[in-house]
Design a protein around this motif. Structure first.
Motif, PDB file in Angstrom:
ATOM      1  N   GLU A  48       0.828  -1.210   0.000  1.00 46.87           N
ATOM      2  CA  GLU A  48       0.000   0.000   0.000  1.00 46.87           C
ATOM      3  C   GLU A  48       0.863   1.261   0.000  1.00 46.87           C
ATOM      4  O   GLU A  48       0.597   2.208  -0.738  1.00 46.87           O
ATOM      5  N   LEU A  51       2.421   1.709  -3.523  1.00 43.21           N
ATOM      6  CA  LEU A  51       1.493   2.048  -4.597  1.00 43.21           C
ATOM      7  C   LEU A  51       0.788   3.386  -4.395  1.00 43.21           C
ATOM      8  O   LEU A  51       0.518   4.095  -5.363  1.00 43.21           O
ATOM      9  N   ASP A  52       0.483   3.740  -3.152  1.00 43.13           N
ATOM     10  CA  ASP A  52      -0.364   4.902  -2.908  1.00 43.13           C
ATOM     11  C   ASP A  52       0.316   6.116  -2.287  1.00 43.13           C
ATOM     12  O   ASP A  52      -0.183   7.234  -2.442  1.00 43.13           O
ATOM     13  N   TYR A  53       1.403   5.930  -1.561  1.00 47.24           N
ATOM     14  CA  TYR A  53       1.943   7.049  -0.794  1.00 47.24           C
ATOM     15  C   TYR A  53       3.416   7.363  -1.066  1.00 47.24           C
ATOM     16  O   TYR A  53       3.757   8.495  -1.382  1.00 47.24           O
ATOM     17  N   THR A 115       6.369  -2.251  -7.345  1.00 45.04           N
ATOM     18  CA  THR A 115       5.674  -2.817  -6.201  1.00 45.04           C
ATOM     19  C   THR A 115       6.594  -3.868  -5.576  1.00 45.04           C
ATOM     20  O   THR A 115       7.211  -4.655  -6.289  1.00 45.04           O
ATOM     21  N   LYS A 162      -2.274   6.876   9.340  1.00 46.20           N
ATOM     22  CA  LYS A 162      -2.422   7.954   8.358  1.00 46.20           C
ATOM     23  C   LYS A 162      -1.611   9.184   8.754  1.00 46.20           C
ATOM     24  O   LYS A 162      -1.008   9.847   7.909  1.00 46.20           O
TER      25      LYS A 162
END
Length: 183
Positions: A48, A51-53, A115, A162
């Motif tokens: 995660e 891929l996202d941050y 990834t 987060k």
């Protein structure tokens, strides 16, 4: 960062570190479910993040006579091609297709994000900078608690996760594009 240290830190926060340690040492199977779930959560969190941050970057060098570079030939699983450079370091044009990259012929260096591969308990995280063990632990705990139906605890850990991601993203230098105005 070693996967085992991160997973055991998460197990410690859950109060099951001793049992999980014994499971990974191969001496006690009583905590097999917890140990395997924590390891799966680690892999989920690392993926995660990539891929996202906080994308992970890699470079591969290729010699091509056709200008076609199959993604299967890359050392790691590419997510986004950042730049393709020729032998003298100049950027060259490229086009991305589902299974390959099309560019010019010759010796090329491809810079890309990837990834991470799934890790076992003896592995090491692909992150060496900007991501702390604590960030991983928060993410693992959020995922683990959610999977176990502990929704209030999952919410608390997710908030901490987060917040840690936001702090890590601020620490990573990035280039910002100026906003464009359309006439």
């Amino acid at each position: 960062m070693k996967v085992k240290e991160i997973v055991l830190a998460a197990a410690n926060a859950l109060g099951i570190e001793e049992g999980v340690t014994l499971y990974f040492a191969g001496t006690d199977q009583a905590y097999q479910k917890e140990g395997e779930r924590l390891l799966a959560c680690f892999n989920l969190v690392e993926n995660e993040l990539a891929l996202d941050y906080l994308p992970l970057h890699a470079e591969d060098v290729f010699e091509t006579e056709t200008g076609r570079l199959e993604f299967a030939a890359f050392k790691l699983a590419p997510v986004r091609i950042v730049r393709v450079m020729n032998e003298i370091g100049e950027s060259v044009r490229f086009s991305v297709f589902p299974e390959y990259l099309k560019t010019e012929v010759g010796k090329l260096t491809v810079r890309y994000t990837y990834t991470p591969n799934e890790k076992g308990i003896g592995g090491e995280s692909d992150y060496v900078l900007h991501v702390s063990e604590r960030l991983f632990v928060y993410g693992i705990l959020a995922e683990y608690c959610l999977g176990e139906g502990m929704f209030e605890e999952a919410s608390i850990w997710d908030k901490k996760y987060k917040d840690a991601i936001k702090a890590a993203c601020k620490a990573v230098p990035c280039t910002r594009l100026k906003s464009r105005r359309w006439v």
